[in-house]
Design a protein around this motif. Structure first.
Motif, PDB file in Angstrom:
ATOM      1  N   VAL A   1      76.927 -12.989  50.720  1.00 56.82           N
ATOM      2  CA  VAL A   1      76.195 -13.358  49.561  1.00 56.82           C
ATOM      3  C   VAL A   1      76.611 -13.926  48.390  1.00 56.82           C
ATOM      4  O   VAL A   1      76.193 -14.676  47.669  1.00 56.82           O
ATOM      5  CB  VAL A   1      74.541 -11.831  49.461  1.00 56.82           C
ATOM      6  N   VAL A   2      77.467 -12.053  47.475  1.00 57.51           N
ATOM      7  CA  VAL A   2      77.686 -13.289  46.554  1.00 57.51           C
ATOM      8  C   VAL A   2      78.933 -13.966  46.427  1.00 57.51           C
ATOM      9  O   VAL A   2      78.949 -14.875  45.223  1.00 57.51           O
ATOM     10  CB  VAL A   2      78.537 -12.082  46.102  1.00 57.51           C
ATOM     11  N   SER A   3      79.675 -14.056  47.451  1.00 59.18           N
ATOM     12  CA  SER A   3      80.722 -15.138  47.259  1.00 59.18           C
ATOM     13  C   SER A   3      79.611 -16.720  47.959  1.00 59.18           C
ATOM     14  O   SER A   3      80.239 -17.697  47.262  1.00 59.18           O
ATOM     15  CB  SER A   3      81.456 -14.813  48.770  1.00 59.18           C
ATOM     16  N   ALA A   4      78.719 -16.643  48.800  1.00 59.52           N
ATOM     17  CA  ALA A   4      78.300 -18.132  48.420  1.00 59.52           C
ATOM     18  C   ALA A   4      76.917 -18.487  47.681  1.00 59.52           C
ATOM     19  O   ALA A   4      77.569 -19.739  47.372  1.00 59.52           O
ATOM     20  CB  ALA A   4      77.262 -17.837  49.907  1.00 59.52           C
ATOM     21  N   SER A   5      76.934 -17.404  46.793  1.00 62.10           N
ATOM     22  CA  SER A   5      76.246 -17.644  45.525  1.00 62.10           C
ATOM     23  C   SER A   5      77.154 -18.071  44.496  1.00 62.10           C
ATOM     24  O   SER A   5      76.701 -19.287  44.058  1.00 62.10           O
ATOM     25  CB  SER A   5      75.523 -16.785  44.953  1.00 62.10           C
ATOM     26  N   LEU A   6      78.349 -18.151  44.838  1.00 61.49           N
ATOM     27  CA  LEU A   6      79.237 -18.785  43.602  1.00 61.49           C
ATOM     28  C   LEU A   6      79.896 -19.346  44.188  1.00 61.49           C
ATOM     29  O   LEU A   6      80.561 -20.799  43.287  1.00 61.49           O
ATOM     30  CB  LEU A   6      80.112 -17.252  43.048  1.00 61.49           C
TER      31      LEU A   6
ATOM     32  N   GLY B   1      73.019 -21.425  51.446  1.00 62.49           N
ATOM     33  CA  GLY B   1      73.990 -22.957  51.723  1.00 62.49           C
ATOM     34  C   GLY B   1      74.319 -24.107  50.923  1.00 62.49           C
ATOM     35  O   GLY B   1      74.459 -23.468  49.354  1.00 62.49           O
ATOM     36  N   GLY B   2      74.752 -25.220  51.167  1.00 60.10           N
ATOM     37  CA  GLY B   2      75.139 -25.741  50.545  1.00 60.10           C
ATOM     38  C   GLY B   2      76.996 -25.856  50.013  1.00 60.10           C
ATOM     39  O   GLY B   2      76.736 -25.404  49.227  1.00 60.10           O
ATOM     40  N   LEU B   3      77.412 -24.604  50.508  1.00 57.49           N
ATOM     41  CA  LEU B   3      78.552 -24.598  49.839  1.00 57.49           C
ATOM     42  C   LEU B   3      79.345 -25.101  49.642  1.00 57.49           C
ATOM     43  O   LEU B   3      79.848 -26.333  50.419  1.00 57.49           O
ATOM     44  CB  LEU B   3      79.562 -23.295  51.314  1.00 57.49           C
TER      45      LEU B   3
ATOM     46  N   GLY C   1      78.260 -20.568  57.246  1.00 54.91           N
ATOM     47  CA  GLY C   1      78.005 -22.124  56.144  1.00 54.91           C
ATOM     48  C   GLY C   1      76.896 -21.719  55.293  1.00 54.91           C
ATOM     49  O   GLY C   1      76.302 -22.249  54.866  1.00 54.91           O
ATOM     50  N   THR C   2      76.484 -20.449  55.965  1.00 47.97           N
ATOM     51  CA  THR C   2      75.359 -19.916  54.753  1.00 47.97           C
ATOM     52  C   THR C   2      75.410 -18.415  54.598  1.00 47.97           C
ATOM     53  O   THR C   2      75.931 -17.401  55.426  1.00 47.97           O
ATOM     54  CB  THR C   2      73.639 -19.981  55.301  1.00 47.97           C
ATOM     55  N   ALA C   3      74.092 -17.848  53.946  1.00 45.28           N
ATOM     56  CA  ALA C   3      74.181 -15.937  53.928  1.00 45.28           C
ATOM     57  C   ALA C   3      72.527 -15.849  53.383  1.00 45.28           C
ATOM     58  O   ALA C   3      72.223 -16.828  53.140  1.00 45.28           O
ATOM     59  CB  ALA C   3      75.308 -15.120  53.131  1.00 45.28           C
ATOM     60  N   THR C   4      72.281 -14.979  54.009  1.00 46.27           N
ATOM     61  CA  THR C   4      71.002 -14.302  53.575  1.00 46.27           C
ATOM     62  C   THR C   4      71.761 -12.489  53.010  1.00 46.27           C
ATOM     63  O   THR C   4      72.621 -12.152  53.919  1.00 46.27           O
ATOM     64  CB  THR C   4      69.913 -14.608  54.527  1.00 46.27           C
ATOM     65  N   ASN C   5      70.328 -12.124  53.122  1.00 44.67           N
ATOM     66  CA  ASN C   5      70.655  -9.830  52.702  1.00 44.67           C
ATOM     67  C   ASN C   5      70.905  -9.732  54.108  1.00 44.67           C
ATOM     68  O   ASN C   5      70.728  -8.513  53.770  1.00 44.67           O
ATOM     69  CB  ASN C   5      69.367  -9.703  51.777  1.00 44.67           C
ATOM     70  N   ASN C   6      70.720 -10.633  55.102  1.00 39.23           N
ATOM     71  CA  ASN C   6      70.385 -10.108  56.317  1.00 39.23           C
ATOM     72  C   ASN C   6      72.011  -9.773  57.205  1.00 39.23           C
ATOM     73  O   ASN C   6      72.135  -9.674  58.550  1.00 39.23           O
ATOM     74  CB  ASN C   6      69.732 -10.309  57.552  1.00 39.23           C
ATOM     75  N   THR C   7      72.865 -11.068  55.721  1.00 38.79           N
ATOM     76  CA  THR C   7      74.340 -11.074  56.881  1.00 38.79           C
ATOM     77  C   THR C   7      74.869  -9.709  56.792  1.00 38.79           C
ATOM     78  O   THR C   7      74.713  -8.699  56.009  1.00 38.79           O
ATOM     79  CB  THR C   7      74.861 -12.096  56.456  1.00 38.79           C
TER      80      THR C   7
END
Length: 339
Positions: A82-87, A165-167, A257-263
């Motif tokens: 989540v953190v890496s995807a958000s950044l 998304g949209g990484l 290609g995406t992440a959520t808190n349940n990953t």
């Protein structure tokens, strides 16, 4: 008399390797039901999916060898994802978590999440070694804490709890890319897993930390009497495990290609099961890098194979649970017989 001895030895061998017999039988059933399963494309897909699991399992395995465990592994993977995807969302993506954030070099967030998860791993090690909380309880508590932290971070305004998304294409290529060597495609993820495997092999087999790890797993009291700083070594091992989870989590986000808190949910159970299947003993002091890698691949083959032939996800959970119980039962039986 010789026949009786041979029969006894055969039965003993079958009992000690029962889990492998079951797994091979399961694989044979999968192949019979769908012969197309045996293809280079499927094998490459299995190795690609197994790569991040190998990195996670290598972190967990070292802890199992010390008679420990880590139930927080999957949630740490999720936090890293989540953190890496958000950044690392593409600058032109409409729903960026940080709209004004400049495009970062992909290695900065990856290193950041490795540090964050390394800190959580270090805290696990401190609680276990200094406060003498059992690894199961300590990491169970950390699992809940990490999930809470991740959920708070994930469920932020203005978009709330929606998949990230949209990484950044560079970030996705880092995990999804591949080399084409003479027509044979080697995914980057397999290369990363191989590099981590070599590093961990060196740590386990060529460093003082590795020797101490086996000594602690064999007999913590004897190791302490022999001059091994048990607390220090445990803290280092749990920190290394956290760093590996952080790296695996960032790779998993880029791969999917995406992440959520349940990953990463339940990844720790797959890792523990794969380690035990690969010969890492819950009794401590026993385990090899090659065994862990083989265990992960075997487990991933079964996972992929069951999905390939259309087995219900819920039934897959039951089968995984039975494999874990069987593997531990066989491991325990070996340990009891040696005593």
């Amino acid at each position: 008399m010789i026949k009786l001895i041979n029969t006894k030895n055969i039965k003993e061998t079958l009992m000690n390797n029962a889990i492998y017999v079951v797994l091979v039988a399961l694989l044979v059933i999968i192949v019979i039901m769908s012969p197309d399963f045996l293809s280079i494309v499927n094998f490459r897909n299995i190795l690609t999916q197994a790569s991040t699991r190998i990195i996670i399992a290598l972190g967990v395995a070292g802890l199992l060898i010390t008679q420990g465990t880590d139930l927080s592994a999957g949630r740490q993977v999720g936090l890293a994802a989540v953190v890496s995807a958000s950044l690392l969302q593409a600058p032109n993506y409409a729903y960026r978590m940080y709209p004004n954030l400049k495009q970062l070099n992909i290695f900065i967030p990856i290193l950041l999440v490795m540090i964050i998860c390394g800190i959580f791993g270090m805290l696990n090690g401190i609680v276990i070694s200094k406060l003498h909380v059992t690894p199961f309880i300590a990491t169970l508590g950390m699992m809940i804490i990490v999930y809470g932290v991740n959920s708070i971070y994930f469920d932020r305004p203005p978009y709330g709890a929606q998949p990230i998304g949209g990484l950044d294409p560079k970030f996705m290529k880092f995990a999804q890319g591949s080399f084409n060597i003479g027509g044979f495609i080697i995914p980057y993820l397999v290369i990363y897993a191989a590099i981590v495997t070599l590093i961990m092999w060196f740590i386990w087999n060529k460093t003082k930390l590795g020797k101490n790890m086996y000594a602690i797993g064999g007999n913590p009291e004897a190791a302490a009497v022999s001059g091994v700083n048990v607390a220090k070594n445990l803290i280092i091992l749990y920190t290394i495990a956290g760093i590996l989870y952080g790296f695996a989590g960032s790779l998993e986000a880029a791969r999917v290609g995406t992440a959520t808190n349940n990953t990463g949910n339940m990844y720790e159970l797959d890792a523990i099961a794969a380690c035990v299947v690969g010969g890492v003993s819950f009794s401590g002091g026993i385990g090899t890098i090659s065994g862990v890698v083989i265990g992960v691949i075997i487990f991933q083959v079964i996972n992929y194979g069951l999905a390939f032939i259309g087995v219900s996800v819920y039934l897959q959970y039951i089968i995984k649970g039975l494999i874990i119980i069987s593997a531990v039962a066989v491991d325990t039986r070996k340990y009891i017989k040696k005593k």
